[in-house]
Each structure stands twice: as C-alpha cells, then as structure tokens.
Design a protein around this motif. Structure first.
Motif, mmCIF file in Angstrom:
data_model
loop_
_atom_site.group_PDB
_atom_site.id
_atom_site.type_symbol
_atom_site.label_atom_id
_atom_site.label_comp_id
_atom_site.label_asym_id
_atom_site.label_seq_id
_atom_site.Cartn_x
_atom_site.Cartn_y
_atom_site.Cartn_z
ATOM 1 N N ASN A 39 -4.186 7.020 -1.527
ATOM 2 C CA ASN A 39 -4.545 6.803 -2.934
ATOM 3 C C ASN A 39 -3.443 7.313 -3.862
ATOM 4 O O ASN A 39 -3.044 6.616 -4.797
ATOM 5 C CB ASN A 39 -5.878 7.459 -3.279
ATOM 6 C CG ASN A 39 -6.250 7.161 -4.722
ATOM 7 O OD1 ASN A 39 -6.194 6.017 -5.162
ATOM 8 N ND2 ASN A 39 -6.542 8.190 -5.491
ATOM 9 N N ASN A 78 -1.318 4.734 -6.071
ATOM 10 C CA ASN A 78 -1.312 4.905 -7.531
ATOM 11 C C ASN A 78 0.125 4.981 -8.042
ATOM 12 O O ASN A 78 0.490 4.330 -9.024
ATOM 13 C CB ASN A 78 -2.017 6.200 -7.928
ATOM 14 C CG ASN A 78 -3.521 6.059 -7.925
ATOM 15 O OD1 ASN A 78 -4.040 4.977 -7.708
ATOM 16 N ND2 ASN A 78 -4.221 7.147 -8.166
ATOM 17 N N LYS A 88 1.477 1.472 -7.831
ATOM 18 C CA LYS A 88 0.835 0.503 -8.755
ATOM 19 C C LYS A 88 1.164 0.816 -10.206
ATOM 20 O O LYS A 88 1.427 -0.081 -11.000
ATOM 21 C CB LYS A 88 -0.698 0.566 -8.597
ATOM 22 C CG LYS A 88 -1.255 -0.140 -7.383
ATOM 23 C CD LYS A 88 -2.778 -0.287 -7.463
ATOM 24 C CE LYS A 88 -3.542 1.011 -7.424
ATOM 25 N NZ LYS A 88 -5.004 0.820 -7.435
ATOM 26 N N GLY A 123 -10.564 6.320 -7.006
ATOM 27 C CA GLY A 123 -9.635 6.952 -6.053
ATOM 28 C C GLY A 123 -9.393 8.424 -6.336
ATOM 29 O O GLY A 123 -9.522 9.267 -5.439
HETATM 30 MG MG MG Z 1 -6.086 4.642 -7.030
#
Ligand code: MG
Ligand code: ATP
Length: 398
Positions: free
Chosen positions: A289, A293, A296, A354
């Motif tokens: 996660n 992150n 992303k 998340g």
């Molecule tokens: Mg996330």
C-alpha cells in the motif's frame, strides 16, 4: 489500637516554686509535666517538642500569657491552652480566650479544680484533631470526586468522538458503496432494455464496466470487513521473524508493473540483513500500500525511494519517499482516516482504505506509522516494527 501515651503538658509561670509544685501534682495524675519560667523559654520548648496542653500564667515579665498563646497557636493550632489568672484580671483572661486559649482558671486553685479544666481542654483538643482529620478526609474525597468526574468527562468526550467518527465512517462508506453500485445498475439497465440501440461492441463495453464496478465493490467490501475485524481485534496475527530483504524484494516485484505504468522509478537503498517481528502477509499488504501510494500519487518520471534505518527501542524504520505533490498540514491530520481520498487523486484507482488499514495492522503488530510531507516536496511515509530478537545486535552496530 488505643493511644497509651501520657498527655504532655507545659506549665509556664515566672514563679518557679509554683511551677515545680504544679508539675509534681500533675505527674501524679498521669501527666507528663514540664515547667518553664518565661513565655520565651516556653516557645523554645514548644519548638523542640510537641505538647498536648499548655497551662500559662497571664502576667509574666516580658511576653505575657496572651502573646504566648497567640505565638504558640501559630506554631501548633491544635495545642490546648489554658490561662492561669488572679482574681482581678478575669477580663484579661477573656481576652486570652479570644486569642485562642480554651479556658482559664483563677489562682490560687487546688488540683481538684484544675483537673476537670484540663480534662475539658483535652476533650476539646481531641475533638479539634478529629475534626481536622475529618476535614482532611473530606478534602481528599472532594479531590477524588473531582478526579473521577474529570475521568468521566474524558470518557464521555472520547465516546462522543468515537460516535462521530463512526457516523462519518458510515456515511462515507455508503457513499463509496453507492458509486460502483449505481454504475452496475445503470449499465445493467441499459443492457436489459431491448429497445436501446446498442452494438455488440458497446454491449461488451457495458459488461466490462459492470465487471469492473463489481470488482471494485468486492474489494471495498473485503477491505471494510478487514478493517472492522482488525478494529475488533479479531484478526489472528501470525507473528514470526520475517526476513527483511526477502520481503522487500517480493514487494518490489509486485509493484514494478505499476511503477512502469506510471513511469516512476523505484530505488531500494541498502537493505540490512535483518529479521522483523511481524505477520508476513500483513507486512507485505502494508508495504504494497505504501509503495503503490507513492507510485500512484507521484508525478510522471517521478521517483520512489525505500530506506531502512535503526529506530528507538530495538525497532527498524522502513521509509517510502516519493516525489509527488506532498500533503499540507490539514491533509496530514486526516490522512490515516478511512475513505480519506483527496479530490485531486480521484483519477487513481483506490478505495481510500489503504492507509487506515496500514495504521491498524502496524499498531496491531506493536509498531508505529507516520508521515512527513510538505506541499510540493513529496512525502515520506514510514513504519516502525520490532526487530526479531536474534537480529537486534546487528542493528546496534549498523
Ligand atoms: Mg493506497
Ligand atoms: N504518497 C502520497 N502522496 C500524496 N497523497 C497520498 C499519498 N499516499 C496517499 N495519499 C492520499 O491519501 C489517500 C488515501 O490513501 P489510501 O492508501 O488510504 O487509499 P487509496 O490509495 O486511495 O486506496 P487503497 O485503499 O486502494 O489504498 C489517497 O487517495 C491519496 O489522496
């Protein structure tokens, strides 16, 4: 247990013959009597030793009986003072009582008339002491009550806060669930309506959308259930010594396609050969996660760097630093709360659970999570976990 201590009485009179005789008499009546020739020496005695009663002459050269009573009571407010006075000075004796003396006795007196006066004074003194003790107890009770009230108030505030959090969670959750559900229903209705002109290609597109929304919905529901189970402490953690290099390598492989898709480069610094006390699957979930992150919510051709460092209390810190847009103080405050997606990141896939899951999972493993970030300067999310016992030595020398 009853107090068998003799009562201690101080007799103050400038006529020493008088004092000596009085002491002798009182000693016969189970008093521990001591004599003083002046108010000044009486104060010294009172300073050196504690007395229950003081029997003082009214008129003495130097400091008189009234001043002595005042000074003595300032030192020990519970001292029972009695004034001895001649027939003509009763009015002054009254003044002495106003100054704090409990009683007076007119000279000359016999032992038989002194003893009841002493007994009365002693009874008053005992009452005063008991009263002072009661007051002390009362004050203690009041303090305890105030503390209990404060704790109650804190608990009430915490409960209200938790309640508000739950309501916010529920309303956010309904919103998040409704979006994909509406998508599914919308596309399904189009497919079901025969009259609508839809080509085969369009039908396939609609069906794909339904599948995607369904998958998103399933992921959401699974994560919500996971979160609820962790919160309720119902997730059994399989804590073991997890090899750090192996886990990081595994995570790297898993996020490499996502990094390539976002044109973000991954940098894993030197990974020490350590083992962490963790649930392996949960640790991977947390790291994936943080890494996804960082990928992303990054910029094109951005970078993600993973670093390991020793932390306090035999822990290891794993930091994931990105070159993304960063977060301001307000965003930082709420970032670990469920469904806290930032509007600017709506284009990215995610359920907004998340980080909430990350925090709960890491804390369940007795670890810590945190973030440092400034707008425009990227973010560093970190977790800290205990080292497995046999590797603690290594990190100390690292
Ligand atoms: Mg996330
Ligand atoms: N490294 C980061 N830089 C900037 N913003 C971030 C970063 N990490 C998270 N965020 C913001 O915090 C939000 C919450 O992140 P979180 O990981 O909880 O959910 P998500 O990534 O949206 O969904 P998922 O449940 O799939 O992880 C993100 O939507 C994003 O807006």
């Amino acid at each position: 247990m009853t107090d068998v201590r003799k009562l201690r009485i101080l007799i103050v009179d400038d006529q020493s013959a008088q004092t000596g005789a009085l002491c002798d008499v009182l000693r016969q009546y189970q008093y521990e009597a001591e004599g003083c020739g002046s108010a000044e020496s009486a104060l010294e005695r009172l300073q050196a030793q504690s007395f229950d009663l003081m029997l003082s002459d009214l008129n003495m050269p130097g400091m008189d009986g009234i001043e002595l009573v005042k000074a003595a009571m300032q030192r020990d407010p519970d001292l029972a003072c009695i004034i001895m006075t001649g027939e003509g000075s009763i009015a002054t004796a009254v003044r002495a009582m106003q100054a704090g003396a409990l009683d007076y006795i007119v000279k000359p007196f016999k032992a038989s008339s002194l003893l009841p006066v002493l007994a009365r004074a002693q009874a008053t003194r005992s009452l005063r002491l008991a009263n002072a003790e009661l007051e002390r107890q009362l004050r203690l009770n009041v303090i305890e009550l105030a503390e209990a009230n404060q704790r109650l108030e804190q608990a009430r505030t915490a409960a209200e806060h938790a309640n508000a959090e739950k309501s916010r969670f529920l309303s956010n959750m309904s919103h998040e669930l409704r979006t994909p559900l509406n998508g599914i229903l919308g596309f399904a209705q189009i497919l079901a309506a025969d009259k609508l002109p839809a080509t085969q290609l369009e039908k396939q597109r609609f069906a794909r959308n339904i599948v995607q929304s369904g998958q998103h919905l399933l992921k959401l529901v699974n994560e919500i259930l996971d979160l609820a189970r962790i919160e309720a402490g119902k997730v059994p953690l399989a804590i073991e010594a997890v090899d750090l290099p192996t886990v990081l390598q595994e995570c790297r492989m898993m996020v490499t396609p996502l990094a390539a898709k976002h044109d973000v480069s991954l940098g894993f610094g030197a990974v020490p050969p350590l083992r962490l006390r963790a649930d392996r699957t949960r640790l991977v979930q947390v790291l994936i996660n943080l890494l996804s992150n960082a990928i992303k919510y990054n910029r094109e051709q951005g970078k993600v760097a993973v670093a390991c460092s020793a932390a306090e209390g035999q822990r290891l810190r794993i930091s994931v630093t990105d070159t993304g847009p960063g977060l301001d103080a307000d965003q930082l405050q709420h970032i670990f709360q469920p469904f806290n997606r930032l509007a600017r990141d709506e284009a990215e896939e995610g359920s907004g659970l998340g980080l909430a899951l990350t925090r709960r999972v890491v804390e369940a493993m007795q670890g810590f999570v945190g973030v440092e970030s400034k707008p425009g300067q990227g973010s560093t999310f970190w977790i800290e976990l205990q080292l497995a016992p046999e590797t603690t030595q290594l990190v100390q020398h690292a």
